[in-house]
Scaffold this motif. Sequence first.
Motif, PDB file in Angstrom:
ATOM      1  N   ILE A 240      45.852  41.326  24.074  1.00 33.04           N
ATOM      2  CA  ILE A 240      45.830  42.773  23.826  1.00 33.04           C
ATOM      3  C   ILE A 240      44.787  43.453  24.713  1.00 33.04           C
ATOM      4  CG2 ILE A 240      45.269  44.539  22.115  1.00 33.04           C
ATOM      5  CD1 ILE A 240      46.487  42.689  20.003  1.00 33.04           C
ATOM      6  N   GLU A 241      43.630  42.811  24.866  1.00 30.61           N
ATOM      7  CA  GLU A 241      42.595  43.360  25.741  1.00 30.61           C
ATOM      8  C   GLU A 241      43.109  43.521  27.165  1.00 30.61           C
ATOM      9  OE1 GLU A 241      38.205  42.071  27.542  1.00 30.61           O
ATOM     10  OE2 GLU A 241      39.074  40.980  25.846  1.00 30.61           O
ATOM     11  N   ALA A 242      43.857  42.515  27.634  1.00 33.84           N
ATOM     12  CA  ALA A 242      44.386  42.581  28.997  1.00 33.84           C
ATOM     13  C   ALA A 242      45.494  43.618  29.113  1.00 33.84           C
ATOM     14  CB  ALA A 242      44.923  41.212  29.407  1.00 33.84           C
ATOM     15  N   LEU A 243      46.357  43.725  28.091  1.00 37.05           N
ATOM     16  CA  LEU A 243      47.463  44.683  28.136  1.00 37.05           C
ATOM     17  C   LEU A 243      46.975  46.123  28.074  1.00 37.05           C
ATOM     18  CD1 LEU A 243      50.054  42.913  25.797  1.00 37.05           C
ATOM     19  CD2 LEU A 243      50.320  43.337  28.242  1.00 37.05           C
ATOM     20  N   THR A 244      45.887  46.359  27.373  1.00 36.87           N
ATOM     21  CA  THR A 244      45.381  47.731  27.255  1.00 36.87           C
ATOM     22  C   THR A 244      44.523  48.128  28.454  1.00 36.87           C
ATOM     23  OG1 THR A 244      43.544  46.859  25.921  1.00 36.87           O
ATOM     24  CG2 THR A 244      45.451  47.740  24.741  1.00 36.87           C
ATOM     25  N   GLY A 245      44.236  47.192  29.336  1.00 38.79           N
ATOM     26  CA  GLY A 245      43.509  47.510  30.553  1.00 38.79           C
ATOM     27  C   GLY A 245      44.476  47.908  31.652  1.00 38.79           C
ATOM     28  N   ASP A 246      44.092  47.648  32.882  1.00 41.61           N
ATOM     29  CA  ASP A 246      44.925  48.058  34.015  1.00 41.61           C
ATOM     30  C   ASP A 246      45.657  46.892  34.667  1.00 41.61           C
ATOM     31  OD1 ASP A 246      42.784  46.740  35.107  1.00 41.61           O
ATOM     32  OD2 ASP A 246      42.245  48.314  36.532  1.00 41.61           O
ATOM     33  N   MET A 247      45.626  45.707  34.031  1.00 42.39           N
ATOM     34  CA  MET A 247      46.239  44.539  34.668  1.00 42.39           C
ATOM     35  C   MET A 247      47.747  44.652  34.763  1.00 42.39           C
ATOM     36  SD  MET A 247      44.110  41.251  33.269  1.00 42.39           S
ATOM     37  CE  MET A 247      42.411  40.985  33.751  1.00 42.39           C
ATOM     38  N   LEU A 248      48.389  45.210  33.734  1.00 41.81           N
ATOM     39  CA  LEU A 248      49.849  45.313  33.739  1.00 41.81           C
ATOM     40  C   LEU A 248      50.325  46.118  34.933  1.00 41.81           C
ATOM     41  CD1 LEU A 248      52.562  44.768  32.342  1.00 41.81           C
ATOM     42  CD2 LEU A 248      52.195  46.849  31.001  1.00 41.81           C
ATOM     43  N   TRP A 249      49.685  47.260  35.174  1.00 36.66           N
ATOM     44  CA  TRP A 249      50.111  48.111  36.287  1.00 36.66           C
ATOM     45  C   TRP A 249      49.696  47.519  37.626  1.00 36.66           C
ATOM     46  CZ3 TRP A 249      53.629  51.221  34.745  1.00 36.66           C
ATOM     47  CH2 TRP A 249      53.570  51.741  33.450  1.00 36.66           C
ATOM     48  N   ALA A 250      48.579  46.819  37.634  1.00 38.26           N
ATOM     49  CA  ALA A 250      48.097  46.259  38.892  1.00 38.26           C
ATOM     50  C   ALA A 250      49.049  45.214  39.446  1.00 38.26           C
ATOM     51  CB  ALA A 250      46.709  45.650  38.696  1.00 38.26           C
ATOM     52  N   TYR A 251      49.725  44.476  38.548  1.00 43.45           N
ATOM     53  CA  TYR A 251      50.574  43.372  38.996  1.00 43.45           C
ATOM     54  C   TYR A 251      52.044  43.589  38.660  1.00 43.45           C
ATOM     55  CZ  TYR A 251      46.026  41.279  39.607  1.00 43.45           C
ATOM     56  OH  TYR A 251      44.735  41.047  40.008  1.00 43.45           O
ATOM     57  N   LEU A 252      52.413  44.859  38.426  1.00 41.60           N
ATOM     58  CA  LEU A 252      53.797  45.172  38.101  1.00 41.60           C
ATOM     59  C   LEU A 252      54.745  44.802  39.240  1.00 41.60           C
ATOM     60  CD1 LEU A 252      55.149  46.432  35.612  1.00 41.60           C
ATOM     61  CD2 LEU A 252      55.223  48.605  36.845  1.00 41.60           C
ATOM     62  N   ALA A 253      54.250  44.894  40.476  1.00 45.03           N
ATOM     63  CA  ALA A 253      55.091  44.574  41.636  1.00 45.03           C
ATOM     64  C   ALA A 253      55.481  43.104  41.667  1.00 45.03           C
ATOM     65  CB  ALA A 253      54.370  44.943  42.929  1.00 45.03           C
ATOM     66  N   VAL A 254      54.727  42.264  40.990  1.00 42.56           N
ATOM     67  CA  VAL A 254      55.074  40.843  40.887  1.00 42.56           C
ATOM     68  C   VAL A 254      55.858  40.585  39.609  1.00 42.56           C
ATOM     69  CG1 VAL A 254      54.166  38.484  40.742  1.00 42.56           C
ATOM     70  CG2 VAL A 254      53.045  40.181  42.214  1.00 42.56           C
ATOM     71  N   ILE A 255      55.429  41.201  38.505  1.00 46.04           N
ATOM     72  CA  ILE A 255      56.019  40.928  37.196  1.00 46.04           C
ATOM     73  C   ILE A 255      57.483  41.322  37.140  1.00 46.04           C
ATOM     74  CG2 ILE A 255      55.914  41.519  34.745  1.00 46.04           C
ATOM     75  CD1 ILE A 255      52.872  41.920  35.140  1.00 46.04           C
ATOM     76  N   VAL A 256      57.818  42.511  37.646  1.00 45.63           N
ATOM     77  CA  VAL A 256      59.196  43.003  37.528  1.00 45.63           C
ATOM     78  C   VAL A 256      60.184  42.144  38.315  1.00 45.63           C
ATOM     79  CG1 VAL A 256      60.744  44.930  38.041  1.00 45.63           C
ATOM     80  CG2 VAL A 256      58.533  45.357  36.959  1.00 45.63           C
ATOM     81  N   PRO A 257      59.973  41.936  39.614  1.00 46.31           N
ATOM     82  CA  PRO A 257      60.962  41.107  40.333  1.00 46.31           C
ATOM     83  C   PRO A 257      61.033  39.676  39.823  1.00 46.31           C
ATOM     84  CG  PRO A 257      59.079  41.601  41.737  1.00 46.31           C
ATOM     85  CD  PRO A 257      58.951  42.463  40.539  1.00 46.31           C
ATOM     86  N   MET A 258      59.890  39.107  39.399  1.00 49.54           N
ATOM     87  CA  MET A 258      59.934  37.741  38.890  1.00 49.54           C
ATOM     88  C   MET A 258      60.681  37.677  37.567  1.00 49.54           C
ATOM     89  SD  MET A 258      58.793  35.742  41.080  1.00 49.54           S
ATOM     90  CE  MET A 258      59.150  34.400  39.975  1.00 49.54           C
ATOM     91  N   GLY A 259      60.531  38.700  36.712  1.00 44.87           N
ATOM     92  CA  GLY A 259      61.279  38.731  35.460  1.00 44.87           C
ATOM     93  C   GLY A 259      62.772  38.838  35.699  1.00 44.87           C
ATOM     94  N   VAL A 260      63.159  39.717  36.621  1.00 44.56           N
ATOM     95  CA  VAL A 260      64.581  39.866  36.957  1.00 44.56           C
ATOM     96  C   VAL A 260      65.108  38.584  37.590  1.00 44.56           C
ATOM     97  CG1 VAL A 260      66.226  41.147  38.371  1.00 44.56           C
ATOM     98  CG2 VAL A 260      64.369  42.361  37.220  1.00 44.56           C
TER      99      VAL A 260
END
Length: 520
Positions: A240-260
């Motif tokens: 939760i600490e990590a999700l409420t910070g800026d990590m999600l947006w910082a690595y969205l360019a990796v998370i989205v294509p890898m999830g798809v």
Amino acid sequence: MRWFQRGDIDGFFGLAVDNLVQLLLIDALCRHVLGFSDALLYGQVLPGAAVSLLVGNLYYAWQARRLGQALGRSDICALPYGINTVSVFAHVFLVMLPAKLAATAAGAADPTTIAWQAGLVACFGSGLIELSGAFVAERLRRATPRAALLSTLSGVALGFISLGFLYRSFARPVVGLVTLGVLLLVYFGRLKFKGGVPGGLVAVALGTLIAWLTGIAPVGEAPAHGHGLQLPLPVLGPLIEALTGDMLWAYLAVIVPMGVFNVVGSLQNIEAADAAGDPFPTTPSLAMNGLGTLAAALFGSCFPTTIYIGHPGWKAMGARAGYSILNGVFATLVCLTGTLAYIAWAVPIEAGMAIILWIGIVITAQAFEATPRAHAPAVVIGVLPGVGAWGAMMAKAGLRAAGVDGTTSAMSPALVPIFQRGDVWIDGAFALEQGFIFTSMFLAATTVAVIERKLRQAAAWCFAGAALSALGFMHSYVWTPADTVLSLSPAWPFVQSYALMGLVFLVAPLVTTRSDGPAH
């Protein structure tokens, strides 16, 4: 359909070796690249991986037995399941390592914890995408020709499974070729060892024996001590600490294509199972995969799970539901008891590599056997991007081995003309590597549509390629000191190229006439 059959022993050895490779990879990368402490690796990451592996394997075993009962059959093989290899590398090198380096540069007191939290965020985000994709993937499956789905898997099987282990087999020929001979006898020659001893067990035991006799094993120094029993515990606070910070947006360019990427890859493996005669429902199969990844993140693992490539091979071995249960229990014990180091010391990967090589062969053969004969050219076209992506990976490995490792010399566009002087168009290889799963599927589907003279459909697949290129999911990459990595920025040359290719198919009816002669 019984819970366990004799063929489950063979299937277990093959799938367990595959999962063991991923666990050994996680162990090595977390300790040597990220600098994780034993407490973090053996107390959080591996127990979290155990949870994700156990729940998924038990579910897919239950699913296979239920399908067998519904169809009145006893030969249903559970979907193989484990940790996603591609995501392991992506999360370590594109999320966790950059997070650690940034934290170190900022003077953080504990950069490894920040790297771990970044991995949790990436894993959690991937799980959400996988779970959401489960409810729309069946439409994609119905709209995509079987040749496109299976040939994509074949490219991965040839490049990232068969060729890699083929190299390893010829590097250790006494182990590799002898154990391959055992598998050829049992699975292609359809012979059985007297006493009913499973062929996979014979291959692994013989490979281990030869490895010890020839000095390949033991591997390294014997572990000095174990880590004891480590029970999985939720890590909601750090997540939760990590999700409420800026990590999600910082690595969205990796998370989205890898999830798809994970959704599409698992979907293709469900199609492979259907082609082998086991029609598993798409939505619950993919949903469980997403839930397994979410469970991994909630209990401390940074690494998504996936429905594995290889179902036709396990089924041909005689594996049914029990091999999945055995694999889940084995992986759980390895992760929770700290015995991973002992296994790596005593049983080298060489002992089981022939099984993985054989799986790649079967998958590639299936792409031709389970599709109409007229679609064979589409299968070949669909295979090429996977093999090409593996070639790009080999080129990078060669560069790093020669000193291009981010410290002595940087990878940069200056390498392109050097390669071109040897007639190697490395910039094309690097562009092909990014999103090659989609490239393979789109090109094969386009070819099937052209073979069937459905030119509007062919154009639609090309326009889909243009759209994904515009979103940066295909062919878009940036140079880093030691790699070329996916960049979610438009790959404009490919946007234009796919769009023009689609236009060719739309205009074709106006400038061509039908020929009923033989295809050339």
